[in-house]
Design a protein around this motif. Structure first.
Motif, PDB file in Angstrom:
ATOM      1  N   GLY A 192      39.081 -41.320 -54.290  1.00 34.84           N
ATOM      2  CA  GLY A 192      39.236 -42.510 -55.117  1.00 34.84           C
ATOM      3  C   GLY A 192      37.972 -43.324 -55.166  1.00 34.84           C
ATOM      4  O   GLY A 192      36.872 -42.836 -54.868  1.00 34.84           O
ATOM      5  N   ASP A 193      38.108 -44.586 -55.536  1.00 33.50           N
ATOM      6  CA  ASP A 193      36.961 -45.468 -55.771  1.00 33.50           C
ATOM      7  C   ASP A 193      36.597 -46.257 -54.519  1.00 33.50           C
ATOM      8  O   ASP A 193      37.468 -46.860 -53.876  1.00 33.50           O
ATOM      9  N   TYR A 194      35.296 -46.284 -54.210  1.00 33.12           N
ATOM     10  CA  TYR A 194      34.751 -47.060 -53.104  1.00 33.12           C
ATOM     11  C   TYR A 194      33.780 -48.099 -53.669  1.00 33.12           C
ATOM     12  O   TYR A 194      33.104 -47.846 -54.672  1.00 33.12           O
ATOM     13  N   HIS A 195      33.695 -49.235 -52.978  1.00 33.04           N
ATOM     14  CA  HIS A 195      32.773 -50.300 -53.380  1.00 33.04           C
ATOM     15  C   HIS A 195      32.058 -50.793 -52.129  1.00 33.04           C
ATOM     16  O   HIS A 195      32.693 -51.163 -51.140  1.00 33.04           O
ATOM     17  N   ILE A 196      30.721 -50.817 -52.178  1.00 28.18           N
ATOM     18  CA  ILE A 196      29.909 -51.211 -51.032  1.00 28.18           C
ATOM     19  C   ILE A 196      29.159 -52.493 -51.369  1.00 28.18           C
ATOM     20  O   ILE A 196      28.447 -52.569 -52.385  1.00 28.18           O
ATOM     21  N   PHE A 197      29.305 -53.494 -50.520  1.00 27.65           N
ATOM     22  CA  PHE A 197      28.634 -54.784 -50.692  1.00 27.65           C
ATOM     23  C   PHE A 197      27.775 -55.081 -49.459  1.00 27.65           C
ATOM     24  O   PHE A 197      28.085 -54.627 -48.350  1.00 27.65           O
ATOM     25  N   VAL A 198      26.724 -55.900 -49.645  1.00 32.74           N
ATOM     26  CA  VAL A 198      25.999 -56.488 -48.523  1.00 32.74           C
ATOM     27  C   VAL A 198      25.990 -58.001 -48.713  1.00 32.74           C
ATOM     28  O   VAL A 198      25.901 -58.507 -49.832  1.00 32.74           O
ATOM     29  N   ASN A 199      26.090 -58.712 -47.590  1.00 37.33           N
ATOM     30  CA  ASN A 199      26.158 -60.172 -47.596  1.00 37.33           C
ATOM     31  C   ASN A 199      25.170 -60.726 -46.579  1.00 37.33           C
ATOM     32  O   ASN A 199      25.218 -60.373 -45.398  1.00 37.33           O
ATOM     33  N   TYR A 200      24.255 -61.579 -47.043  1.00 36.93           N
ATOM     34  CA  TYR A 200      23.366 -62.292 -46.129  1.00 36.93           C
ATOM     35  C   TYR A 200      24.164 -63.468 -45.588  1.00 36.93           C
ATOM     36  O   TYR A 200      24.250 -64.521 -46.197  1.00 36.93           O
ATOM     37  N   TRP A 201      24.740 -63.275 -44.401  1.00 37.02           N
ATOM     38  CA  TRP A 201      25.707 -64.225 -43.857  1.00 37.02           C
ATOM     39  C   TRP A 201      25.036 -65.461 -43.267  1.00 37.02           C
ATOM     40  O   TRP A 201      25.521 -66.579 -43.404  1.00 37.02           O
ATOM     41  N   GLY A 202      23.941 -65.284 -42.554  1.00 31.69           N
ATOM     42  CA  GLY A 202      23.286 -66.408 -41.898  1.00 31.69           C
ATOM     43  C   GLY A 202      22.176 -65.911 -41.000  1.00 31.69           C
ATOM     44  O   GLY A 202      21.674 -64.801 -41.167  1.00 31.69           O
ATOM     45  N   ASN A 203      21.777 -66.735 -40.030  1.00 32.06           N
ATOM     46  CA  ASN A 203      20.722 -66.379 -39.095  1.00 32.06           C
ATOM     47  C   ASN A 203      21.225 -66.483 -37.672  1.00 32.06           C
ATOM     48  O   ASN A 203      22.239 -67.127 -37.387  1.00 32.06           O
ATOM     49  N   PHE A 204      20.496 -65.841 -36.763  1.00 26.58           N
ATOM     50  CA  PHE A 204      20.854 -65.883 -35.345  1.00 26.58           C
ATOM     51  C   PHE A 204      19.597 -66.180 -34.544  1.00 26.58           C
ATOM     52  O   PHE A 204      18.579 -65.500 -34.683  1.00 26.58           O
TER      53      PHE A 204
END
Length: 259
Positions: A192-204
Motif C-alpha cells: 500500500g501507500d507509505y508517506h515519509i516526513f521529517v520535522n525539525y522539532w527543536g534543539n538540544f
C-alpha cells in the motif's frame, strides 16, 4: 574454506593517512548474537546517552575514534551505504547506535582529513530480522533534534511518541543525542501507500531541549533520508533525498510511495 568472504573474512582497509580513523566495534568477520548495547553507560555514550523508549530493539553501538578530534570537525559514517555526519568528543571518540540486520553488513568511517577505515562483517544471529523496508534519517547539526514520521498503509503513524506499530514496523533507532540516525524498519512491510516526513522539532543543549534558533551550528540544516528496499539482497534498491531545514517547526513530506 574459512578464509573466504562467504565465511566472514575480515576486510579492514586503511588509506590516505596514518593513523587513520578507527573502528573498535563491531569488528570484522563473523559475528553471532550481535553486540551489547551499552549506550546507557556514560563511558560508552557521546555526547548524551540515547533515550531508550522501550522500542529500540536490535540496536548495537558503532564505536571508535577520529584522528582529527573535536566536535567542530565532524567525519562521515557510512553503514550499508547509508551516510551520516559523525561527531566526536574532544578526544576523538565516537559512539553511534545502529540497527543491523542479519547477513552481510559494512561500516566505513571517514575522518575530516579523509582518513578512511572500513570493516565488513557477517551477522549470523537468526533472531535479527532482515529489513525489507528501511528508512534512515541523519542530519548535519549536532544540536538539532530532527524527527522522522512514517505513515503506513493501514493508517498507523510511527514517530518518537509511538515508535512501535502493530503491523510489525517501527522506529528501531530514535536518536536524541546528535545528528542521527533515526531509523524505521519493517521485515514484512504491508502493501500500500507509505508517506515519509521529517520535522525539525527543536534543539538540544547543555540545559536540555529548547527552541532558540540562535544556537544552530549552521544556517541551513541538511537532512539526508535513505529509502532502502530489500537491504543486503540481490534485489536491493535505494533512493536518497537531501532536505533543507531552515527553521524550527519545518515539516517536509520527503516521499510518498506504493510498496
Amino acid at each position: 574454506m574459512k578464509n573466504t568472504i562467504a565465511f566472514g573474512a575480515i576486510i579492514a582497509l586503511t588509506c590516505l593517512s596514518v593513523p587513520a580513523a578507527e573502528i573498535d566495534k563491531p569488528v570484522g568477520g563473523w559475528n553471532y548474537g550481535g553486540l551489547i548495547d551499552r549506550s546507557g553507560d556514560a563511558a560508552y555514550a557521546y555526547p548524551n546517552p540515547p533515550i531508550d523508549r522501550g522500542a529500540q530493539r536490535h540496536r548495537s553501538l558503532i564505536q571508535g575514534r577520529l584522528k582529527a578530534a573535536g566536535p567542530r570537525k565532524p567525519g562521515t559514517l557510512i553503514v550499508n551505504g547509508n551516510a551520516m555526519t559523525l561527531y566526536a568528543g574532544e578526544d576523538g571518540r565516537y559512539a553511534r547506535p545502529y540497527a543491523f540486520g542479519a547477513g552481510s553488513n559494512s561500516i566505513e568511517v571517514r575522518d575530516n582529513d579523509r582518513s578512511v577505515k572500513r570493516v565488513q562483517f557477517y551477522e549470523a544471529n537468526a533472531g535479527r530480522p532482515q529489513p525489507r523496508l528501511r528508512v534512515a534519517l541523519a542530519w548535519d547539526d549536532s544540536q538539532a533534534e530532527v524527527d522522522m514520521h512514517v505513515i503506513t498503509p493501514d493508517g498507523q503513524h510511527a514517530f518518537w511518541a509511538h515508535p512501535v506499530l502493530s503491523n510489525g514496523g517501527g522506529l528501531d533507532v530514535d536518536s536524541v543525542d546528535g545528528p542521527g540516525p533515526e531509523m524505521f524498519t519493517a521485515a514484512a512491510p504491508l502493501h500500500g501507500d507509505y508517506h515519509i516526513f521529517v520535522n525539525y522539532w527543536g534543539n538540544f543543549g547543555a540545559g536540555g531541549y529548547h527552541f532558540d534558533e540562535s544556537t544552530r551550528e549552521i544556517p541551513v540544516i541538511t537532512a539526508r533520508i535513505s529509502l532502502v528496499f530489500d537491504e543486503n539482497t540481490l534485489a536491493e534498491k535505494r533512493e536518497t533525498f537531501l532536505i533543507p531545514l531552515r527553521k524550527i517547526g519545518d515539516l517536509t513530506l520527503v516521499k510518498s510511495f506504493r510498496r
